[in-house]
Design an enzyme around this catalytic site. Structure first.
Site, PDB file in Angstrom:
ATOM      1  N   HIS A 100       0.882  -1.170   0.000  1.00 35.81           N
ATOM      2  CA  HIS A 100       0.000   0.000   0.000  1.00 35.81           C
ATOM      3  C   HIS A 100       0.917   1.215   0.000  1.00 35.81           C
ATOM      4  O   HIS A 100       1.870   1.274   0.776  1.00 35.81           O
ATOM      5  CB  HIS A 100      -0.870  -0.026   1.263  1.00 35.81           C
ATOM      6  N   ARG A 127      -6.074   9.327  -1.419  1.00 35.20           N
ATOM      7  CA  ARG A 127      -5.621   9.615  -2.786  1.00 35.20           C
ATOM      8  C   ARG A 127      -6.814   9.686  -3.728  1.00 35.20           C
ATOM      9  O   ARG A 127      -6.878  10.527  -4.624  1.00 35.20           O
ATOM     10  CB  ARG A 127      -4.652   8.528  -3.272  1.00 35.20           C
TER      11      ARG A 127
END
Ligand SMILES: Cc1cc2nc3c(=O)[nH]c(=O)nc-3n(C[C@H](O)[C@H](O)[C@H](O)COP(=O)(O)OP(=O)(O)OC[C@H]3O[C@@H](n4cnc5c(N)ncnc54)[C@H](O)[C@@H]3O)c2cc1C
Length: 578
Positions: free
Chosen positions: A238, A260
């Site tokens: 991640h 994001r």
């Protein structure tokens, strides 16, 4: 050694989304069956389903479709997914989310018109991630836990660790050997069917996100039981693990994808927004791409104080960020960072394991009576898992396993088999091994493994590094086998369990490195700097690793494009049909 004997019809190893759904479905299918669930920790308090932050991918919106979710999954997985498994995942997710709401009792966030809100997740062409704020897993696992509590017929063995799958003398599955963590005693549970749902968990990297109880035990047990493991080189990093220095266990914990997805920026140590230098999708590129970009910035020395990069959310408005990402804002504040209004240091962190036991769409493995679901299973995600497809996977296939096992028992009538006494004794002796050794520094050994996996078998790999990594893993294993645990008592001896964790991690680290050596190209989460090209998509293949008398053997098999071929899309077909 005294080993207590128990008997059950269905034995479920693991109580995450996969294990609990399996138990509820199996009980519903046949309430007369004796079902036992086993958990290394406490029910509802262990595993990664509880830690799900972002949410659950499901195509519910009329503008979205199961086909679109499927294409995102296949393309995100770089054409390596087992397409029938991926299709089952995306189509069953629709049924499962309604079940979670209407039968299990979960509340998810809603739009003003009452429909379920789907948030944006990177790497997807539609905002389909259903959620409860940014702490979705707590809602799911608490409600599942309550449903299991409400059915006392489902027997619970909490703080029990499975250490081996045990065959009968003819090789057929007989049951599983457990250690009762509280007493340190051994239990053998004879079962007609066993579900492996211990949830993978790549915790052998310096930075990692999964819960501390996960140490690849399920895959280590499956490997010793002779099962083939697929896609073992595919470790998902991640991109945004919290980087709060070496002195806190919060370092490595994940800051969710939605940051994001909703417009967060990544800046390097020189305050340059660098994602444009790597991918036109910027921060919304898939996890593998963003992780490699951050890793490249780190290697080039363009880092923050603690050696990572920054995530910046303040341009979206601190109030909005504080409202939409409350859990993340609180987590960052606890570590001295202001996510809503300032900058937070982040680093790629090992998050999810795409590899696992090979299974059919009905969760059956190649050994009769042994089923697998959740993160222990492989094939659904190929080279990369989309954020939001993890909990969809574990709940979809956990439920399927719970439907299938009672039917299988009724059809096959396998009965209970007597365990092979030689294997049982050998497995007890194997688990007790550290009590016969001089005690040593287990933590230093663990640190060695974490560092070697990060440096040589991590985000960017090459042959020399992988060979170096393999030699180091062999040395760590040899040292581990010569290292004992501090005291001789077995009751709640967590040092003993650390030792067992490290043994599983070491064994699976070796398989990861071997599979990574085999894949001489770069797909999704697996990147070889000496073979940076993805290889021909039309002739895509996946790795299959097995335990052999000589060590770990890794072969390859072609991907079957049963639903769609590279260069085609189900969406065009759909458009043409309309
Ligand atoms: C921080 C974090 C955030 C995440 N966010 C998301 C997200 O937003 N969306 C998404 O889709 N996915 C997310 N994931 C991934 C998702 O959590 C997993 O894919 C999924 O929950 C795995 O479910 P599971 O049932 O297979 O395993 P788990 O939920 O991990 O459960 C595993 C169970 O097995 C038990 N166990 C382990 N070893 C043994 C043993 N030897 N004996 C007995 N029991 C054992 C554990 O105690 C636990 O009960 C996230 C993961 C993490 C770590």
């Amino acid at each position: 050694m005294n080993v207590e004997r128990l008997k059950t019809d269905i034995l479920i190893l693991g109580t995450g989304g996969a294990g609990l759904f399996a138990a509820l479905h199996a009980h519903k299918a046949n309430p007369d069956l004796d079902i036992t669930i086993v958990s290394k920790g406490l029910l509802g308090k262990c595993g990664c389903t509880r830690m799900v932050q972002g949410g659950y991918n499901v195509a519910l919106n009329p503008g979205d479709s199961v086909e679109r979710h499927f294409m995102d999954t296949i393309e995100g997985g770089k054409w390596l997914p087992h397409q029938a498994l991926a299709w089952t995942l995306v189509s069953t997710a629709v049924e499962r989310i309604h079940e979670l709401e209407n039968e299990i009792g979960c509340f998810f966030d809603r739009n003003p018109d009452g429909t379920l809100h789907g948030k944006a997740f990177a790497g997807q062409t539609f905002d389909r991630t259903v959620h409860k704020g940014d702490l979705t897993g707590i809602e799911i696992i608490n409600r599942l836990m309550e449903q299991v509590w409400a059915r006392p017929a489902i027997r619970r063995l909490e703080e029990h660790r499975a250490v081996a799958l045990i065959p009968a003398a003819d090789g057929a599955l007989s049951g599983a050997l457990l250690v009762d963590v509280r007493s340190g005693d051994f239990k053998f549970v004879a079962a007609q069917a066993v579900l492996l749902a211990t949830g993978g968990g790549p915790t052998m990297y310096r930075y990692h996100t999964p819960s501390g109880d996960k140490s690849m035990d399920g895959l280590a047990m499956a490997l010793r039981f002779g099962l083939p493991l697929r896609d073992m080189e595919m470790v998902q990093f991640h991109p945004t693990g919290l980087l709060a220095g070496p002195d806190t266990r919060m370092t490595g914990t994940v800051l969710e994808e939605g940051l994001r997805g909703s417009g967060g920026h990544l800046l390097n140590g020189a305050m340059h927004r660098f994602m444009g230098d790597y991918d036109p999708k910027l921060e919304r590129a898939t996890r593998d791409v963003v992780s490699r970009a951050i890793y490249a910035e780190m290697r080039a020395g363009r880092t923050t104080r603690n050696g990572g990069v920054y995530i910046k959310m303040s341009h979206l408005g601190p109030q909005r960020v504080a409202k939409e990402f409350k859990g993340m804002v609180d987590r960052c504040r606890d570590c001295g960072f202001d996510l809503a209004g300032g900058l937070v240091e982040v680093v790629p962190t090992a998050h999810y394991f795409m590899g696992g036991v090979i299974c059919e769409v009905d969760t059956a493995t190649e050994r009769a009576g042994l089923f697998v679901a959740g993160e222990d299973a492989s094939g659904m995600h190929g080279a990369n898992r989309l954020g939001g497809n993890g909990v969809a996977n574990s709940t979809a296939f956990g439920g399927i396993a719970g439907d299938v096992m009672p039917r299988w028992l009724a059809a096959e009538k396998p009965g209970h088999r007597v365990p092979d006494p030689n294997v049982l004794d050998a497995e007890v002796a194997r688990a007790l091994h550290p009590f016969g050794q001089k005690s040593g520094d287990l933590n230093a050994l663990r640190e060695k493994l974490l560092n070697i996996m990060w440096d040589d078998v991590g985000v960017v790999r090459d042959r020399a590094g992988l060979q170096r990594g393999l030699a180091a893993i062999d040395a760590i294993e040899a040292e581990l086998l010569a290292t004992g645990v501090a005291d001789a008592g077995r009751r709640f001896n967590l040092t003993w369990h650390d030792w067992l964790n490290l043994r599983s991690l070491t064994e699976i680290s070796r398989v990861i490195a071997r599979a990574a050596l085999k894949r001489e190209n770069s797909r999704g989460a697996h990147f070889r700097s000496d073979f940076p090209e993805p290889g021909d998509l039309a002739t895509s293949w996946f790795t299959v690793a097995r335990q052999t008398p000589g060590g770990i053997g890794v072969g390859t098999e072609p991907v079957a494009f049963t639903h769609v071929k590279p260069g085609e899309t189900l969406l065009r077909d759909q458009a043409a049909a309309e």
